[in-house]
Write a protein that holds these residues in place. Structure first.
Motif, short mmCIF file in Angstrom:
data_model
loop_
_atom_site.label_atom_id
_atom_site.label_comp_id
_atom_site.label_asym_id
_atom_site.label_seq_id
_atom_site.Cartn_x
_atom_site.Cartn_y
_atom_site.Cartn_z
N ASP A 1 -7.35 -12.49 -10.28
CA ASP A 1 -7.53 -13.20 -9.01
C ASP A 1 -6.22 -13.65 -8.38
O ASP A 1 -6.22 -14.34 -7.37
CB ASP A 1 -8.47 -14.41 -9.19
CG ASP A 1 -7.88 -15.48 -10.11
OD1 ASP A 1 -6.88 -15.19 -10.80
OD2 ASP A 1 -8.43 -16.59 -10.15
N VAL A 2 -5.08 -13.25 -8.96
CA VAL A 2 -3.78 -13.68 -8.42
C VAL A 2 -3.23 -12.65 -7.45
O VAL A 2 -3.02 -11.49 -7.79
CB VAL A 2 -2.76 -13.92 -9.56
CG1 VAL A 2 -1.37 -14.12 -8.97
CG2 VAL A 2 -3.16 -15.13 -10.38
N LEU A 3 -3.04 -13.09 -6.21
CA LEU A 3 -2.38 -12.32 -5.17
C LEU A 3 -1.21 -13.14 -4.64
O LEU A 3 -1.10 -14.33 -4.94
CB LEU A 3 -3.36 -12.01 -4.03
CG LEU A 3 -4.66 -11.28 -4.39
CD1 LEU A 3 -5.58 -11.25 -3.17
CD2 LEU A 3 -4.37 -9.88 -4.88
N ALA A 4 -0.36 -12.54 -3.83
CA ALA A 4 0.73 -13.29 -3.22
C ALA A 4 1.20 -12.59 -1.95
O ALA A 4 1.07 -11.37 -1.82
CB ALA A 4 1.90 -13.45 -4.19
N TYR A 5 1.75 -13.37 -1.03
CA TYR A 5 2.37 -12.85 0.19
C TYR A 5 3.85 -12.62 -0.15
O TYR A 5 4.64 -13.56 -0.22
CB TYR A 5 2.22 -13.85 1.33
CG TYR A 5 0.80 -14.06 1.78
CD1 TYR A 5 0.30 -13.42 2.92
CD2 TYR A 5 -0.07 -14.89 1.07
CE1 TYR A 5 -1.01 -13.61 3.34
CE2 TYR A 5 -1.38 -15.09 1.48
CZ TYR A 5 -1.84 -14.45 2.62
OH TYR A 5 -3.14 -14.64 3.03
N GLN A 6 4.21 -11.35 -0.37
CA GLN A 6 5.51 -11.02 -0.93
C GLN A 6 6.44 -10.35 0.07
O GLN A 6 6.00 -9.57 0.92
CB GLN A 6 5.31 -10.09 -2.13
CG GLN A 6 4.46 -10.70 -3.24
CD GLN A 6 3.88 -9.65 -4.16
OE1 GLN A 6 4.60 -9.05 -4.95
NE2 GLN A 6 2.57 -9.42 -4.07
N VAL A 7 7.72 -10.66 -0.06
CA VAL A 7 8.74 -9.96 0.71
C VAL A 7 8.81 -8.54 0.17
O VAL A 7 8.85 -8.32 -1.04
CB VAL A 7 10.10 -10.66 0.57
CG1 VAL A 7 11.20 -9.86 1.28
CG2 VAL A 7 10.03 -12.08 1.13
#
Length: 402
Positions: A50-56
């Motif tokens: 369930d881990v997502l992220a807004y990544q460069v």
């Protein structure tokens, strides 16, 4: 109200590195596009689904004049944003040398230290240090100062997700007290696996997106990047175009719980009112609110109640801009990103459309314009940032020429 004799603090330059792009211009374009989604985190989502992220993106910024691997991920972002802000403000080499640096960060360079514990190197590709080598986690401000050759005060602020807000207040004080004419103020974070996995364990990670004020929200989603502003005294800013000024800042601490907000919101009301009072502004003068708005159940409901108390009948008519829906919760950099957003809104005279909600929470009947840009009818933007431990920050940014 703010005494007229209080020295002005003006914003003359901005820089940003985010999932939307590697410059402040790309950041604004991304906000206008109203389309942003988080992505799986390599090496983590496989184990914590369930881990997502807004990544460069991998094609993001580099520091060509720095030795390969010398800087951690957060420091590289901060340095890129700082260089853009310095160029935007048109600072001379002498002004940079005399400048102070104040950077807020929640996890510092912890992401680059995690690899040694799982048999691999740091996640940013830099080699692990020799055993026994001491490595400061919160070295972002010192890295920016060293790379830019600044000799003014150099301060790192780390109190979770209010860090760059508190850093902004420190920077304002340095200018108002005459200790600096120019301050590079910002916040920076690089993705770190431990905090993301911990939020999942807390049940506070949304498996789809960061969607504050949505009825179906399930938690927050983190983001990474850096935002930097050049703050200057009126003397130093003379002759330069300005985005606006920092009219008022305030801190408070509710000490209610290590992680949960105080459901009564007393200290959140207090800090917003204190910032407005220092700014000499009232509820009718606020053209936009950039809320803390994390997407957690408790935060969004409490923040709506706080805004209703602070703005009164104006709350229903004051547009909110839900920044974290675009770039995620950038933790210690969140307030700095909000400040850059406020500066861009003031420069362009408009508030970008919010990312459309699936279904707005009836417990959070805030006004989130979603059908197109909204005119910034008053040039003042209220920014909120809250943190674990009950650390609360509010700022009033005032746009317009001097």
């Amino acid at each position: 109200m703010r005494p007229s004799a209080t020295p002005e603090v003006l914003v003359t330059g901005i820089g940003a590195v985010s999932c939307l792009g590697a410059t402040a211009g790309e950041f604004w374009t991304g906000l206008k596009a109203t389309a942003s989604r988080p992505a799986p985190v390599p090496g983590l989502t496989e184990h914590v689904p369930d881990v997502l992220a807004y990544q460069v993106s991998d094609g993001g910024p580099r520091t060509p004049d720095a030795s390969p691997g010398a800087l951690g991920r957060a420091a590289r972002f901060a340095l890129t944003a700082a260089r853009e802000a310095v160029a935007d403000a048109g600072l001379t080499a002498a002004e940079v040398a005399e400048a102070a640096v104040v950077i807020g960060t929640a996890v510092g360079e912890s992401g680059g230290r995690e690899g040694r514990h799982d048999g691999g190197g740091p996640s940013d590709g830099t080699p692990p240090p020799a055993a026994g080598t001491w490595e400061p986690m919160f070295s972002v401000a010192s890295a920016v100062g060293a790379e830019l050759a600044t000799f003014g005060p150099n301060i790192s602020v780390s109190n979770a997700c209010a860090a760059s807000g508190y850093a902004l207040s420190v920077a304002v004080d340095l200018i108002r007290r005459g200790e600096a004419d120019t301050v590079l103020l910002g916040g920076a974070e690089g993705i770190a696996r431990v905090p993301l996995a911990s939020f999942s364990r807390l049940g506070a990670a949304d498996p789809e997106a960061c969607r504050p004020f949505d009825a179906d929200r399930r938690g927050t989603v983190f983001g990474e990047g850096a935002a930097v502003l050049v703050l200057q005294s009126a003397r130093a800013a003379a002759g330069r175009p300005v985005y606006g000024r920092v009219l008022g800042t305030a801190w408070s601490c509710d000490a209610h719980h290590p992680t949960a907000p105080d459901p009564g919101g007393e200290q959140l009301v207090r800090v917003a009112r204190a910032a407005l009072e220092e700014a000499g502004r009232g509820p009718g003068d606020v053209g936009c609110v950039i809320p803390h708005g994390t997407g957690t159940r408790q935060n969004d409901v409490v923040e709506y109640q706080v805004l209703r108390e602070v703005l009164g009948e104006r709350a229903a008519h004051t547009p909110l801009f839900s920044l974290k829906a675009f770039i995620g919760h950038t933790a210690g950099a969140a307030a700095a990103f909000a400040a850059v957003s406020a500066a861009l809104m003031a420069r362009h005279g408009e508030i970008p459309a919010n990312i459309a909600l699936g279904r707005q929470d009836p417990q959070c009947p805030v006004w989130l314009p979603q059908d197109g840009p909204t005119a910034l009818r008053q040039p003042n933007v209220l920014v909120n940032a809250y943190a674990f431990g009950g650390s609360n920050f509010s700022m009033v940014f005032g746009g317009g020429a001097r």
